[in-house]
Design an enzyme around this catalytic site. Structure first.
Site, short mmCIF file in Angstrom:
data_model
loop_
_atom_site.label_atom_id
_atom_site.label_comp_id
_atom_site.label_asym_id
_atom_site.label_seq_id
_atom_site.Cartn_x
_atom_site.Cartn_y
_atom_site.Cartn_z
N ASN A 1 42.04 -8.06 27.75
CA ASN A 1 40.87 -9.37 27.53
C ASN A 1 40.00 -8.86 26.72
OD1 ASN A 1 38.64 -10.74 28.14
ND2 ASN A 1 39.58 -11.74 29.83
N GLY B 1 36.94 -10.08 25.86
CA GLY B 1 35.70 -10.27 26.58
C GLY B 1 35.34 -9.07 27.48
N ASP C 1 40.43 -6.80 38.37
CA ASP C 1 40.96 -8.20 38.31
C ASP C 1 39.90 -8.94 38.70
OD1 ASP C 1 43.47 -9.72 37.92
OD2 ASP C 1 43.01 -10.27 40.18
N PHE D 1 33.37 -15.59 27.66
CA PHE D 1 34.85 -15.90 27.52
C PHE D 1 34.90 -16.70 29.14
CE2 PHE D 1 36.59 -13.37 31.10
CZ PHE D 1 35.81 -12.17 31.16
N GLY D 2 36.16 -17.19 29.20
CA GLY D 2 36.59 -17.91 30.40
C GLY D 2 35.86 -19.00 30.74
N HIS E 1 29.50 -10.33 38.14
CA HIS E 1 30.30 -9.75 39.15
C HIS E 1 31.14 -8.44 38.61
CE1 HIS E 1 32.10 -12.27 36.15
NE2 HIS E 1 33.46 -12.08 36.60
N ARG E 2 31.31 -8.22 37.34
CA ARG E 2 32.04 -7.23 36.72
C ARG E 2 31.07 -6.10 36.64
NH1 ARG E 2 34.01 -10.02 33.26
NH2 ARG E 2 35.87 -10.18 34.38
P1 IMP Z 1 42.27 -11.30 34.97
O1 IMP Z 1 42.37 -10.85 33.53
O2 IMP Z 1 43.77 -11.39 35.49
O3 IMP Z 1 41.40 -10.73 35.95
O4 IMP Z 1 42.07 -12.97 34.74
C1 IMP Z 1 40.33 -13.11 34.97
C2 IMP Z 1 40.24 -14.46 34.51
O5 IMP Z 1 39.06 -15.08 35.22
C3 IMP Z 1 39.80 -14.66 33.05
O6 IMP Z 1 40.93 -15.01 32.14
C4 IMP Z 1 38.94 -15.80 33.19
O7 IMP Z 1 39.74 -17.31 33.09
C5 IMP Z 1 38.32 -15.79 34.73
N1 IMP Z 1 36.94 -14.73 34.64
C6 IMP Z 1 36.84 -13.58 35.20
N2 IMP Z 1 35.62 -12.85 34.62
C7 IMP Z 1 35.16 -13.88 33.97
C8 IMP Z 1 33.87 -14.03 33.38
O8 IMP Z 1 33.13 -13.01 33.53
N3 IMP Z 1 33.40 -14.96 32.80
C9 IMP Z 1 34.44 -16.06 32.79
N4 IMP Z 1 35.62 -16.28 33.17
C10 IMP Z 1 36.00 -15.22 34.00
#
Ligand code: IMP
Length: 194
Positions: free
Chosen positions: A9, A11, A69, A150-151, A178-179
């Site tokens: 990812n 972002g 995650d 993103f997201g 959160h991150r």
């Molecule tokens: P992962 O890569 O399996 O951890 O999926 C994380 C998903 O959660 C991302 O693709 C977004 O859809 C959402 N997400 C996680 N962190 C963020 C953020 O900081 N902003 C917006 N969406 C987030």
């Protein structure tokens, strides 16, 4: 000291590199390594999936690895999309499709649509397993705004803010997210260990 960051990812790569910038740890992403491995996220919790990602990439390179995650939990949707945040609208779906699905599911619920971003960060080097967590509370809106991040960022407003996360700078997101919380804690633990 080099740390491999187990994510595809872009972002996340940007945010996490910025958090570790100026520390003694150099973040090498899977993009930097030209690796487009698909990691199966078979866990049912953020913690399980973060560990799966870190262990998979550690086994691949035998180098210290960090992973996370994360996702969004929406109160009126019983905590969904949760661990399925990335693929809520289907495998290979876009952020826009995920946002549209959430907005559609919220259409019969009254505002505010309380939600939180959750992130579990993990370090693994074959011996040490460290896990940290961060949360950002806020609400979801039904009109996406902004182009940063993103997201779900265009539809998420943190508590105490009027702007969506897609309307604030990377620096500001990294002061509250959160991150940022999870990886700042992880960085502190790693500074004690190495
Ligand atoms: P992962 O890569 O399996 O951890 O999926 C994380 C998903 O959660 C991302 O693709 C977004 O859809 C959402 N997400 C996680 N962190 C963020 C953020 O900081 N902003 C917006 N969406 C987030």
């Amino acid at each position: 000291m080099k740390l491999i960051l187990a994510t595809q990812n872009k972002g996340k790569v940007k945010e996490i590199k910025s958090i570790f910038n100026g520390s003694k740890f150099e973040i090498i992403s899977l993009y930097d390594l030209g690796n487009n491995i698909k990691i199966e996220e078979t866990g049912t919790t953020f913690k399980e999936n973060a560990i799966i990602k870190a262990e998979t990439i550690y086994e691949y390179y035998k180098e210290p690895t960090i992973a996370d995650d994360s996702g969004i939990e929406i109160e009126q949707l019983g905590g969904r999309p949760g661990v399925y945040s990335a693929i809520y609208a289907g495998e290979n779906c876009t952020d826009e499709e995920n946002n549209a699905k959430v907005i559609n599911e919220l259409k019969n619920f009254p505002e505010p649509h309380k939600a939180k971003y959750v992130c579990v960060a993990v370090f693994y080097d074959g011996r040490n397993l460290i896990e940290t967590k961060g949360e950002l509370h806020g609400r979801v809106i039904k009109e996406p705004r902004g182009t940063e991040g993103f997201g779900y960022d265009p539809i998420f407003i943190p508590d105490g803010y009027e702007k969506t996360v897609a309307e604030i700078s990377l620096e500001e997101k990294n002061r509250i997210s959160h991150r940022a919380q999870a990886f700042s804690k992880l960085l502190k633990e790693l500074e004690k260990l190495f």
